[in-house]
Design a protein around this motif. Structure first.
Motif, PDB file in Angstrom:
ATOM      1  N   SER A   1      11.605  -7.182 -16.601  1.00  0.00           N
ATOM      2  CA  SER A   1      11.156  -6.859 -18.021  1.00  0.00           C
ATOM      3  C   SER A   1      10.918  -5.481 -17.502  1.00  0.00           C
ATOM      4  CB  SER A   1       9.832  -7.376 -18.018  1.00  0.00           C
ATOM      5  OG  SER A   1       8.603  -7.527 -17.088  1.00  0.00           O
ATOM      6  N   ASN A   2      10.305  -5.132 -15.986  1.00  0.00           N
ATOM      7  CA  ASN A   2      10.408  -3.454 -15.619  1.00  0.00           C
ATOM      8  C   ASN A   2      11.819  -2.930 -15.194  1.00  0.00           C
ATOM      9  OD1 ASN A   2       9.821  -1.992 -14.700  1.00  0.00           O
ATOM     10  ND2 ASN A   2       8.295  -2.236 -12.902  1.00  0.00           N
TER      11      ASN A   2
ATOM     12  N   ARG B   1      20.548 -11.770 -25.275  1.00  0.00           N
ATOM     13  CA  ARG B   1      20.005 -11.187 -23.980  1.00  0.00           C
ATOM     14  C   ARG B   1      18.417 -12.534 -24.491  1.00  0.00           C
ATOM     15  NH1 ARG B   1      16.002  -5.602 -22.627  1.00  0.00           N
ATOM     16  NH2 ARG B   1      17.430  -5.971 -21.582  1.00  0.00           N
ATOM     17  N   TYR B   2      18.851 -12.636 -23.249  1.00  0.00           N
ATOM     18  CA  TYR B   2      18.378 -14.624 -23.030  1.00  0.00           C
ATOM     19  C   TYR B   2      16.612 -14.233 -22.501  1.00  0.00           C
ATOM     20  CZ  TYR B   2      16.721 -18.505 -21.881  1.00  0.00           C
ATOM     21  OH  TYR B   2      15.662 -20.096 -21.428  1.00  0.00           O
ATOM     22  N   ARG B   3      15.208 -14.605 -22.725  1.00  0.00           N
ATOM     23  CA  ARG B   3      13.903 -14.107 -22.030  1.00  0.00           C
ATOM     24  C   ARG B   3      14.067 -15.589 -21.780  1.00  0.00           C
ATOM     25  NH1 ARG B   3      11.239  -9.720 -21.373  1.00  0.00           N
ATOM     26  NH2 ARG B   3      12.597  -8.534 -22.849  1.00  0.00           N
ATOM     27  N   ALA B   4      13.770 -15.173 -19.952  1.00  0.00           N
ATOM     28  CA  ALA B   4      12.807 -16.760 -19.787  1.00  0.00           C
ATOM     29  C   ALA B   4      11.453 -16.918 -19.898  1.00  0.00           C
ATOM     30  CB  ALA B   4      13.435 -16.796 -18.098  1.00  0.00           C
ATOM     31  N   THR B   5      11.300 -17.797 -20.001  1.00  0.00           N
ATOM     32  CA  THR B   5       9.661 -18.122 -19.941  1.00  0.00           C
ATOM     33  C   THR B   5       9.754 -19.581 -18.757  1.00  0.00           C
ATOM     34  OG1 THR B   5      10.310 -20.152 -21.782  1.00  0.00           O
ATOM     35  CG2 THR B   5       9.818 -18.290 -22.808  1.00  0.00           C
ATOM     36  N   THR B   6      10.260 -19.583 -18.249  1.00  0.00           N
ATOM     37  CA  THR B   6      10.287 -20.369 -17.012  1.00  0.00           C
ATOM     38  C   THR B   6      10.568 -20.152 -16.053  1.00  0.00           C
ATOM     39  OG1 THR B   6      11.210 -22.697 -17.578  1.00  0.00           O
ATOM     40  CG2 THR B   6       8.970 -22.341 -18.692  1.00  0.00           C
TER      41      THR B   6
ATOM     42  N   TRP C   1      18.258 -17.501  -9.255  1.00  0.00           N
ATOM     43  CA  TRP C   1      17.114 -17.379  -9.217  1.00  0.00           C
ATOM     44  C   TRP C   1      16.583 -16.414 -11.041  1.00  0.00           C
ATOM     45  CZ3 TRP C   1      14.434 -22.266  -8.982  1.00  0.00           C
ATOM     46  CH2 TRP C   1      14.723 -22.566  -7.823  1.00  0.00           C
ATOM     47  N   VAL C   2      16.236 -16.879 -11.782  1.00  0.00           N
ATOM     48  CA  VAL C   2      15.608 -15.969 -12.807  1.00  0.00           C
ATOM     49  C   VAL C   2      14.049 -16.517 -12.725  1.00  0.00           C
ATOM     50  CG1 VAL C   2      16.129 -15.017 -15.393  1.00  0.00           C
ATOM     51  CG2 VAL C   2      18.178 -15.722 -13.479  1.00  0.00           C
ATOM     52  N   GLY C   3      12.930 -15.688 -13.412  1.00  0.00           N
ATOM     53  CA  GLY C   3      11.691 -15.884 -13.339  1.00  0.00           C
ATOM     54  C   GLY C   3      11.358 -15.377 -14.246  1.00  0.00           C
ATOM     55  N   THR C   4       9.936 -16.003 -14.285  1.00  0.00           N
ATOM     56  CA  THR C   4       9.241 -15.971 -15.948  1.00  0.00           C
ATOM     57  C   THR C   4       8.935 -14.621 -16.749  1.00  0.00           C
ATOM     58  OG1 THR C   4       8.152 -17.640 -15.658  1.00  0.00           O
ATOM     59  CG2 THR C   4       7.377 -16.549 -17.713  1.00  0.00           C
ATOM     60  N   ASP C   5      10.135 -14.689 -17.828  1.00  0.00           N
ATOM     61  CA  ASP C   5       9.742 -12.503 -18.371  1.00  0.00           C
ATOM     62  C   ASP C   5      11.148 -12.035 -18.138  1.00  0.00           C
ATOM     63  OD1 ASP C   5       7.970 -13.141 -20.463  1.00  0.00           O
ATOM     64  OD2 ASP C   5       6.021 -12.645 -18.426  1.00  0.00           O
ATOM     65  N   MET C   6      11.813 -12.317 -16.756  1.00  0.00           N
ATOM     66  CA  MET C   6      13.497 -11.910 -16.933  1.00  0.00           C
ATOM     67  C   MET C   6      14.540 -11.715 -17.774  1.00  0.00           C
ATOM     68  SD  MET C   6      13.614 -12.460 -12.722  1.00  0.00           S
ATOM     69  CE  MET C   6      15.223 -11.054 -12.616  1.00  0.00           C
TER      70      MET C   6
END
Length: 242
Positions: A143-144, A37-42, A182-187
């Motif tokens: 994240s939700n 699992r990778y969590r995007a910060t940007t 696209w992958v948004g922040t916290d996704m």
């Protein structure tokens, strides 16, 4: 300013999402398991198409013990098939915490390897690429949990591992919805596997070994900041997928 204008103005550079940047876990054999699992910060944009290939190799893990005779050449039988994959080392070995590298020999017909231990009673950590059928999938998710997720890649590792990935590369096809890349922040970007063998990113004994023959580098444009409204827009966009 619209979201698309903000995306156009956002600074980003080409890069990759790799296992080193993921929270990795051991799979459950024969069950669909999340192994990374990778969590995007940007804000990220996944890169699709043949111009943005990525190589895939997810090795099986197994361990053995050498005997009490130093410098003895020993043969070990692998539980699952091993294949001579064209894009990475088929097998890498560690003796306790020391990197051994390629075995002395690999018998692909018998699924056996030969290793010579200069010491005695060592733990043999083996990471090997198999051609057993295994369902591999990469998804992006909000994240939700109620916002759902969306597939960005799927394949059978049994076929991928044997394929000439240099000439026939794997790549993402991201055209299901307008914001599919696209992958948004916290996704998160999540890697799932349903395989008959065990996959580990390090050994269970604390020897610090790793599968140096693993390949999993997802091409992406890595943003340098958040983009206002992107995460909520991508979450809504995932709900539109067919």
């Amino acid at each position: 300013m619209s979201l698309m204008d903000r995306l156009a103005d956002a600074r980003r550079q080409p890069g990759h999402i790799t296992p080193d940047e993921m929270d990795t876990t051991v799979n459950s054999q024969g069950q669909r398991s999340r192994i990374g699992r990778y969590r995007a910060t940007t804000a990220h944009m996944l890169r699709e198409g043949r111009d943005n290939p990525f190589k895939i190799a997810v090795p099986a893990y197994q361990q053995f013990s050498t005997n009490a005779s130093a410098d003895d050449s020993e043969t070990f039988g692998l539980t699952h098939s091993v294949t001579d994959t064209p894009v990475t080392q088929a097998v890498v070995v560690w003796l306790d915490g020391e990197y051994y590298g390629t075995p002395d020999s690999v018998d692909y017909d018998a699924n056996e390897i030969t290793v010579t231990d200069p010491g005695t009673d060592s733990t043999v950590h083996v990471y090997y690429v198999s051609d057993k059928a295994a369902s591999f999938e990469v998804r992006k998710a909000a994240s939700n949990a109620d916002s759902g997720s969306q597939r960005v890649f799927t394949g059978n590792l049994g076929l991928i591992h044997e394929a000439p990935q240099i000439e026939q590369p794997e790549y993402m096809r991201l055209n299901q919805t307008p914001l599919h890349p696209w992958v948004g922040t916290d996704m998160t970007v999540d890697v799932y596997l349903d395989a008959p063998y065990t996959v580990r990113w390090t050994d269970p004994d604390g020897d610090g070994t790793e599968p140096t023959n693993a390949l999993l580098h997802l091409p992406a444009m890595i943003g340098q900041s958040e983009v206002q409204g992107l995460t909520s827009a991508v979450s809504a966009d995932m709900g539109r997928q067919p």
